[in-house]
Structures are given as structure tokens and as C-alpha cells.
Enzyme design. Structure first.
Site, PDB file in Angstrom:
ATOM      1  N   GLU A 192      43.753  42.437  33.672  1.00 26.31           N
ATOM      2  CA  GLU A 192      42.782  41.340  33.541  1.00 26.31           C
ATOM      3  C   GLU A 192      41.777  41.357  34.698  1.00 26.31           C
ATOM      4  O   GLU A 192      40.676  40.844  34.575  1.00 26.31           O
ATOM      5  CB  GLU A 192      43.501  39.987  33.532  1.00 26.31           C
ATOM      6  CG  GLU A 192      44.186  39.653  32.226  1.00 26.31           C
ATOM      7  CD  GLU A 192      43.220  39.356  31.085  1.00 26.31           C
ATOM      8  OE1 GLU A 192      42.232  38.639  31.294  1.00 26.31           O
ATOM      9  OE2 GLU A 192      43.449  39.859  29.974  1.00 26.31           O
TER      10      GLU A 192
ATOM     11  N   LEU B  11      57.558  29.166  44.357  1.00 29.01           N
ATOM     12  CA  LEU B  11      56.427  29.908  44.921  1.00 29.01           C
ATOM     13  C   LEU B  11      55.507  29.024  45.759  1.00 29.01           C
ATOM     14  O   LEU B  11      54.747  29.516  46.585  1.00 29.01           O
ATOM     15  CB  LEU B  11      55.607  30.537  43.796  1.00 29.01           C
ATOM     16  CG  LEU B  11      56.230  31.760  43.121  1.00 29.01           C
ATOM     17  CD1 LEU B  11      55.443  32.094  41.865  1.00 29.01           C
ATOM     18  CD2 LEU B  11      56.245  32.945  44.062  1.00 29.01           C
TER      19      LEU B  11
ATOM     20  N   TYR C  87      42.809  33.144  36.085  1.00 29.15           N
ATOM     21  CA  TYR C  87      44.004  33.986  36.256  1.00 29.15           C
ATOM     22  C   TYR C  87      43.619  35.314  36.906  1.00 29.15           C
ATOM     23  O   TYR C  87      44.244  35.762  37.867  1.00 29.15           O
ATOM     24  CB  TYR C  87      44.652  34.220  34.894  1.00 29.15           C
ATOM     25  CG  TYR C  87      45.755  35.260  34.902  1.00 29.15           C
ATOM     26  CD1 TYR C  87      47.009  34.970  35.429  1.00 29.15           C
ATOM     27  CD2 TYR C  87      45.528  36.539  34.379  1.00 29.15           C
ATOM     28  CE1 TYR C  87      48.020  35.919  35.430  1.00 29.15           C
ATOM     29  CE2 TYR C  87      46.537  37.495  34.380  1.00 29.15           C
ATOM     30  CZ  TYR C  87      47.775  37.178  34.903  1.00 29.15           C
ATOM     31  OH  TYR C  87      48.770  38.129  34.905  1.00 29.15           O
TER      32      TYR C  87
ATOM     33  N   LEU D 212      56.936  39.621  40.235  1.00 28.30           N
ATOM     34  CA  LEU D 212      56.381  39.536  38.877  1.00 28.30           C
ATOM     35  C   LEU D 212      56.002  38.099  38.549  1.00 28.30           C
ATOM     36  O   LEU D 212      55.578  37.800  37.440  1.00 28.30           O
ATOM     37  CB  LEU D 212      57.405  40.035  37.847  1.00 28.30           C
ATOM     38  CG  LEU D 212      58.115  41.353  38.145  1.00 28.30           C
ATOM     39  CD1 LEU D 212      58.969  41.766  36.961  1.00 28.30           C
ATOM     40  CD2 LEU D 212      57.129  42.445  38.477  1.00 28.30           C
TER      41      LEU D 212
ATOM     42  N   LYS E  35      44.797  36.916  40.465  1.00 28.07           N
ATOM     43  CA  LYS E  35      45.497  38.205  40.536  1.00 28.07           C
ATOM     44  C   LYS E  35      44.764  39.168  41.474  1.00 28.07           C
ATOM     45  O   LYS E  35      45.382  39.959  42.184  1.00 28.07           O
ATOM     46  CB  LYS E  35      45.591  38.836  39.140  1.00 28.07           C
ATOM     47  CG  LYS E  35      46.786  38.349  38.342  1.00 28.07           C
ATOM     48  CD  LYS E  35      48.077  39.005  38.826  1.00 28.07           C
ATOM     49  CE  LYS E  35      49.292  38.509  38.089  1.00 28.07           C
ATOM     50  NZ  LYS E  35      50.566  38.909  38.691  1.00 28.07           N
TER      51      LYS E  35
ATOM     52  N   SER F 261      47.145  43.150  37.539  1.00 25.05           N
ATOM     53  CA  SER F 261      46.917  43.032  36.092  1.00 25.05           C
ATOM     54  C   SER F 261      45.598  43.667  35.668  1.00 25.05           C
ATOM     55  O   SER F 261      44.591  43.575  36.384  1.00 25.05           O
ATOM     56  CB  SER F 261      46.904  41.544  35.736  1.00 25.05           C
ATOM     57  OG  SER F 261      46.349  41.351  34.465  1.00 25.05           O
TER      58      SER F 261
ATOM     59  N   ALA G 233      54.098  34.694  38.183  1.00 29.54           N
ATOM     60  CA  ALA G 233      52.716  34.217  38.061  1.00 29.54           C
ATOM     61  C   ALA G 233      52.676  33.208  36.928  1.00 29.54           C
ATOM     62  O   ALA G 233      53.609  33.138  36.129  1.00 29.54           O
ATOM     63  CB  ALA G 233      51.769  35.368  37.726  1.00 29.54           C
TER      64      ALA G 233
HETATM   65  P1  GDP Z   1      45.881  38.594  27.581  1.00 30.20           P
HETATM   66  O1  GDP Z   1      45.194  39.904  27.354  1.00 30.20           O
HETATM   67  O2  GDP Z   1      46.766  38.602  28.781  1.00 30.20           O
HETATM   68  O3  GDP Z   1      44.944  37.446  27.590  1.00 30.20           O
HETATM   69  O4  GDP Z   1      46.924  38.446  26.363  1.00 30.20           O
HETATM   70  P2  GDP Z   1      46.928  37.510  25.059  1.00 30.20           P
HETATM   71  O5  GDP Z   1      47.967  38.087  24.161  1.00 30.20           O
HETATM   72  O6  GDP Z   1      47.082  36.078  25.430  1.00 30.20           O
HETATM   73  O7  GDP Z   1      45.477  37.681  24.402  1.00 30.20           O
HETATM   74  C1  GDP Z   1      44.985  38.942  24.017  1.00 30.20           C
HETATM   75  C2  GDP Z   1      43.667  38.762  23.268  1.00 30.20           C
HETATM   76  O8  GDP Z   1      43.941  38.168  22.003  1.00 30.20           O
HETATM   77  C3  GDP Z   1      42.641  37.852  23.958  1.00 30.20           C
HETATM   78  O9  GDP Z   1      41.375  38.457  23.893  1.00 30.20           O
HETATM   79  C4  GDP Z   1      42.665  36.586  23.115  1.00 30.20           C
HETATM   80  O10 GDP Z   1      41.416  35.881  23.098  1.00 30.20           O
HETATM   81  C5  GDP Z   1      42.955  37.183  21.749  1.00 30.20           C
HETATM   82  N1  GDP Z   1      43.482  36.197  20.783  1.00 30.20           N
HETATM   83  C6  GDP Z   1      43.002  35.945  19.541  1.00 30.20           C
HETATM   84  N2  GDP Z   1      43.703  34.956  18.954  1.00 30.20           N
HETATM   85  C7  GDP Z   1      44.656  34.568  19.842  1.00 30.20           C
HETATM   86  C8  GDP Z   1      45.691  33.582  19.786  1.00 30.20           C
HETATM   87  O11 GDP Z   1      45.863  32.865  18.824  1.00 30.20           O
HETATM   88  N3  GDP Z   1      46.497  33.481  20.886  1.00 30.20           N
HETATM   89  C9  GDP Z   1      46.313  34.298  21.991  1.00 30.20           C
HETATM   90  N4  GDP Z   1      47.148  34.186  23.030  1.00 30.20           N
HETATM   91  N5  GDP Z   1      45.341  35.226  22.063  1.00 30.20           N
HETATM   92  C10 GDP Z   1      44.508  35.354  21.007  1.00 30.20           C
END
Ligand code: GDP
Length: 319
Positions: A82, A14, A104, A35, A108, A80, A37
């Protein structure tokens, strides 16, 4: 799974526009789905510049390659949820104002708008799908959904006893990835290009996800879950819940797998994999190869640990 015999792979980078031109040229496609990223939000806080280049700017390079080689190619950009960040709305649709809350998300958003600009300016068939969190057993272990289902599978088989998480209050709209891929395809089959939200319309906390997964395995989450600041983000998105009315009307798309079913699919598959592992059967699968998260030093973890009272755990000694 099982698709390798039906596809050809063309290596491209990329960050290297030449390689993208080459990939578009040799594949001579009717449709391109971007897709690609650096999609883990936490990592984007560690590498904000790289994220802007890969998640954001690279999309312009791809669009330029397509414009110069064959502007009739239909282009899908993976936008996204996000991008909504903390929009202070209880549900988000295609008209909701964006308020990105991470490197991020802003990358996006750049990619989202540049894709729309190629439609407006050059009348190319370019669309964006604003997809809310979509999960499956193929999800990486760094994401919270799979981190939970994989850990609960291990705990239920006596392979470990603890699951360490961050912010349990965040709310997400979690859907089933294979259905979202069908929506992407539908978007490129319409007469006119348009942007669509793809979601389930339901929002649950991380805590709900944890509790339900442990309950499904017959376990009490309180006995196993610990909270550690290293998994909190410098800035988090509080609530995402998507309104997919437009997709339902125009694409005739609707999610069939909602929260409980999704958790069950993921947990069952993780249990099945760990049982196979225990039976000594080898198969291609990520979990045993993943580094333990405690081995990864992030800026957030350092700041949190160094500022904590227990200086014994200082990662970088004070000069
Ligand atoms: P995102 O919505 O793309 O950021 O997907 P994630 O699965 O990485 O995170 C979803 C939510 O879960 C976010 O608000 C994180 O702060 C929360 N979260 C809580 N504990 C964790 C953890 O241990 N790992 C991750 N990845 N997210 C966490």
C-alpha cells in the site's frame, strides 16, 4: 490452526510502551516479527489518528524497547505494498518511489523508514518485508478476497443470493499468506539485514477475482453481484504488482500458489465450513459471528447515501 498448544501468549498493547518493554523482557526473544497494525485500509480513513499511532508510531516504541533491552534481537517489520499507492508504475520493486494514498499507507511508510533508521543509526538487525496482498482462509471477511469467496460459498449453497461490492477495477497482486510467512522468516536468517518485496508478479482486477470465483462454483456473477458506493474509498490504489526478483536471488524464495490456485483454496475452504455449519457441526470460525456490513455506518457510506437522491435512506437526519 492447532498451534495454541505450542505457543505462549503475552498480552501487550501497542499504545502502551510499558507493556511492550514487559513483553520483550519476559519473552527474551532472538527475533521479533511485528505484524501488528490496524490493517483494513477503509477503516483507516475513519480513524486516521488512531491508525498513525497503532500502525506507525507504535513501531518506534517497539524498536526503542528492543534497543534498550537487547539490541542484538533481530527485528522484522511488516511493510506493505500500500506504501506504493498510486506510483504510476506498472510493476513495483524495492527502488520504486512510494506515493501513499491512505492514512494506513502513510503510517506504514513511517514504520518502514523508522525501521531502516534503526539499522543505519544503531546498526541493529532490522529488516522490512514489503508484502503485497497475501490471503488465506484465515483472512478477515472485511477484505475483498474473503468477502467474495465466503459470499460465493453461501450463494452456491442457497444461503444467500447477493454480493455487494465497490470498485471492481482496482488491480492487486494477491499471493498465499503461508508462503509469505516463510519469506519473512528467511529475511531474518540472512547475514546482513535488507529489505525485500514479496509478491507473485501477477496482477488481477477485483472483477477478475469475482468472475473466477463464481465460475469455479458454476455460477454467473452477473446474476448476483451488485455495486454500492458505500464500498468505494475516498481514495483508492489503482494497481499493485510486485517484482520479487531480489527475494528470488537472495532468499531463494518464489511463490508457488498463484491466482487461480489461491482462489480455489479459499473457495473450497469456505464451502467446506458452510457445509459443516449446515450439518450442525460447531467449530471455531468467524463467518457466523461477523456483523453484516450494512449494519456498520461509515463516513463514506453516510456521505454517499446522504448525497444520493433517495433521501428515504438518510442515516443521520438533517437538522
Ligand atoms: P487492500 O488492498 O489492502 O485495500 O485490500 P482489500 O481487500 O480491502 O481491497 C482490495 C481492493 O478491492 C481495493 O481497491 C478496494 O477498493 C476493492 N474493493 C471493491 N469492493 C470491495 C469491498 O466490498 N470490500 C473491500 N474490502 N474492498 C473492495
Amino acid at each position: 490452526m492447532g498451534v495454541y498448544s505450542q505457543i505462549n501468549l503475552i498480552p501487550a498493547d501497542l499504545l502502551d510502551m510499558g507493556s511492550m518493554i514487559e513483553a520483550v523482557k519476559v519473552s527474551d526473544p532472538d527475533e521479533v516479527y511485528n505484524l501488528a497494525a490496524a490493517s483494513f485500509v477503509s477503516s483507516a480513513f475513519e480513524q486516521p489518528v488512531g491508525n498513525a499511532e497503532i500502525t506507525g508510531l507504535a513501531v518506534t516504541k517497539l524498536l526503542e524497547s528492543i534497543r534498550h533491552l537487547n539490541s542484538d534481537i533481530r527485528f522484522y517489520q511488516a511493510s506493505s505494498s500500500e506504501m506504493y499507492g498510486n506510483s504510476h508504475t506498472s510493476i513495483q520493486n524495492e527502488s520504486t518511489q512510494f506515493a501513499p494514498a491512505s492514512p494506513y499507507a502513510i503510517s506504514k511508510l513511517y514504520a518502514h523508514w523508522i525501521t531502516n533508521i534503526y539499522y543505519e543509526a544503531y546498526h541493529m538487525y532490522t529488516v522490512t518485508g514489503i508484502l503485497f496482498n497475501h490471503e488465506s482462509p484465515l483472512r478477515g471477511l472485511e477484505f475483498v478476497s474473503r468477502k467474495i469467496t465466503n459470499a460465493v460459498a453461501e450463494i452456491s449453497l442457497g444461503l444467500k443470493s447477493e454480493l455487494v461490492l465497490g470498485n471492481l477495477k482496482a488491480k492487486r497482486d494477491w499471493g498465499y499468506a503461508p508462503e509469505y510467512v516463510q519469506a519473512m522468516h528467511l529475511m531474518l536468517q540472512q547475514d546482513k539485514p535488507d529489505n525485500f518485496v514479496i509478491a507473485t508478479g501477477e496482477s488481477h482486477t477485483v472483477h477478475d477475482f469475482v468472475k473466477l470465483t463464481f465460475e469455479m462454483a458454476g455460477l454467473d456473477w452477473k446474476k448476483h453481484v451488485k455495486i454500492n458506493k458505500r464500498f468505494f474509498r475516498p481514495l483508492d490504489v489503482d494497481l499493485l504488482r510486485g517484482d520479487y526478483k531480489k527475494a528470488k536471488k537472495h532468499l531463494k524464495w518464489e511463490p508457488k500458489v498463484t491466482f487461480e490456485k489461491l482462489v480455489k483454496i479459499m473457495l473450497d475452504e469456505d464451502i467446506r465450513r458452510w457445509k459443516m455449519f449446515l450439518d450442525g457441526k460447531s467449530f471455531p470460525w468467524d463467518a457466523p459471528l461477523y456483523p453484516d456490513e450494512s449494519k456498520i455506518i461509515t463516513r463514506a457510506s453516510e456521505e454517499n447515501i446522504n448525497s444520493s437522491k433517495n433521501k428515504k435512506h438518510r442515516l443521520i437526519p438533517k437538522k
